[in-house]
Design a protein around this motif. Structure first.
Motif, PDB file in Angstrom:
ATOM      1  N   VAL A   1       2.362 121.350 -28.214  1.00 12.34           N
ATOM      2  CA  VAL A   1       1.602 122.466 -27.657  1.00 12.34           C
ATOM      3  C   VAL A   1       0.765 121.932 -26.511  1.00 12.34           C
ATOM      4  CG1 VAL A   1      -0.103 124.245 -28.135  1.00 12.34           C
ATOM      5  CG2 VAL A   1       1.546 123.603 -29.892  1.00 12.34           C
ATOM      6  N   ARG A   2       1.059 122.395 -25.320  1.00 10.85           N
ATOM      7  CA  ARG A   2       0.320 121.964 -24.133  1.00 10.85           C
ATOM      8  C   ARG A   2      -0.845 122.917 -23.886  1.00 10.85           C
ATOM      9  NH1 ARG A   2       2.252 117.123 -23.455  1.00 10.85           N
ATOM     10  NH2 ARG A   2       4.479 117.002 -23.164  1.00 10.85           N
ATOM     11  N   ARG A   3      -1.906 122.382 -23.335  1.00  9.60           N
ATOM     12  CA  ARG A   3      -3.044 123.218 -22.971  1.00  9.60           C
ATOM     13  C   ARG A   3      -2.701 124.063 -21.752  1.00  9.60           C
ATOM     14  NH1 ARG A   3      -8.079 121.725 -25.175  1.00  9.60           N
ATOM     15  NH2 ARG A   3      -7.901 119.850 -26.429  1.00  9.60           N
ATOM     16  N   ASN A   4      -3.255 125.244 -21.724  1.00 10.71           N
ATOM     17  CA  ASN A   4      -3.051 126.143 -20.606  1.00 10.71           C
ATOM     18  C   ASN A   4      -3.906 125.653 -19.428  1.00 10.71           C
ATOM     19  OD1 ASN A   4      -2.671 128.245 -18.872  1.00 10.71           O
ATOM     20  ND2 ASN A   4      -3.275 129.847 -20.309  1.00 10.71           N
ATOM     21  N   PRO A   5      -3.323 125.423 -18.257  1.00 12.44           N
ATOM     22  CA  PRO A   5      -4.119 124.932 -17.123  1.00 12.44           C
ATOM     23  C   PRO A   5      -5.200 125.921 -16.679  1.00 12.44           C
ATOM     24  CG  PRO A   5      -1.793 125.120 -16.523  1.00 12.44           C
ATOM     25  CD  PRO A   5      -1.928 125.517 -17.955  1.00 12.44           C
TER      26      PRO A   5
ATOM     27  N   GLY B   1     -12.062 123.766 -17.945  1.00 11.00           N
ATOM     28  CA  GLY B   1     -13.484 123.975 -17.758  1.00 11.00           C
ATOM     29  C   GLY B   1     -14.123 124.890 -18.785  1.00 11.00           C
ATOM     30  N   LYS B   2     -13.340 125.555 -19.616  1.00 15.24           N
ATOM     31  CA  LYS B   2     -13.904 126.400 -20.658  1.00 15.24           C
ATOM     32  C   LYS B   2     -14.294 125.522 -21.838  1.00 15.24           C
ATOM     33  CE  LYS B   2     -11.344 130.524 -19.395  1.00 15.24           C
ATOM     34  NZ  LYS B   2     -10.362 131.503 -19.816  1.00 15.24           N
ATOM     35  N   ASN B   3     -15.341 125.912 -22.560  1.00 19.92           N
ATOM     36  CA  ASN B   3     -15.841 125.089 -23.651  1.00 19.92           C
ATOM     37  C   ASN B   3     -14.882 125.010 -24.829  1.00 19.92           C
ATOM     38  OD1 ASN B   3     -18.135 124.469 -22.291  1.00 19.92           O
ATOM     39  ND2 ASN B   3     -19.361 126.082 -23.216  1.00 19.92           N
ATOM     40  N   PHE B   4     -14.431 126.153 -25.343  1.00 20.28           N
ATOM     41  CA  PHE B   4     -13.583 126.141 -26.537  1.00 20.28           C
ATOM     42  C   PHE B   4     -12.493 127.172 -26.395  1.00 20.28           C
ATOM     43  CE2 PHE B   4     -12.491 127.814 -30.718  1.00 20.28           C
ATOM     44  CZ  PHE B   4     -12.040 126.654 -31.306  1.00 20.28           C
ATOM     45  N   VAL B   5     -11.266 126.728 -26.485  1.00 19.94           N
ATOM     46  CA  VAL B   5     -10.121 127.620 -26.469  1.00 19.94           C
ATOM     47  C   VAL B   5      -9.185 127.157 -27.582  1.00 19.94           C
ATOM     48  CG1 VAL B   5      -8.171 128.499 -25.140  1.00 19.94           C
ATOM     49  CG2 VAL B   5     -10.308 127.951 -23.987  1.00 19.94           C
TER      50      VAL B   5
END
Length: 90
Positions: free
Chosen positions: A15-19, A23-27
């Motif tokens: 699972v890759r992080r969404n680009p 900069g968002k604290n928690f996703v």
């Protein structure tokens, strides 16, 4: 991790992080959230919070014990607290 999964005949999905979330604290990430929730629940048991055991079978038995305790807590009907049985003073 993917090679280890292939050796054990387990399908591993990365699972890759969404680009766009930079900069968002928690996703929360899909699927990873479920695994982290299980690990957090197991860490509530004192013996699993630290690496006390030197033998893997001891550690595995404590994970089964903690999982069983959590399952029983969810399956058992709610019970009254000890304070509910005490009559108020007059």
């Amino acid at each position: 991790m993917i090679i280890h999964g292939a050796v054990k005949d387990i399908t591993v999905e990365v699972v890759r992080r969404n680009p766009d979330d930079q900069g968002k604290n928690f996703v929360p990430q899909p699927k990873r959230w479920v695994v982290e929730q299980v690990n957090g629940t197991l860490m509530l048991h004192r013996r699993l919070a630290r690496d006390y055991d030197h033998r893997p079978d001891n550690a595995a038995s404590r994970v089964y014990w903690a999982s069983t305790a959590g399952m029983l807590r969810r399956l058992a009907p709610p019970t009254a607290a000890w304070r509910d049985d005490v009559e108020p003073a007059a």
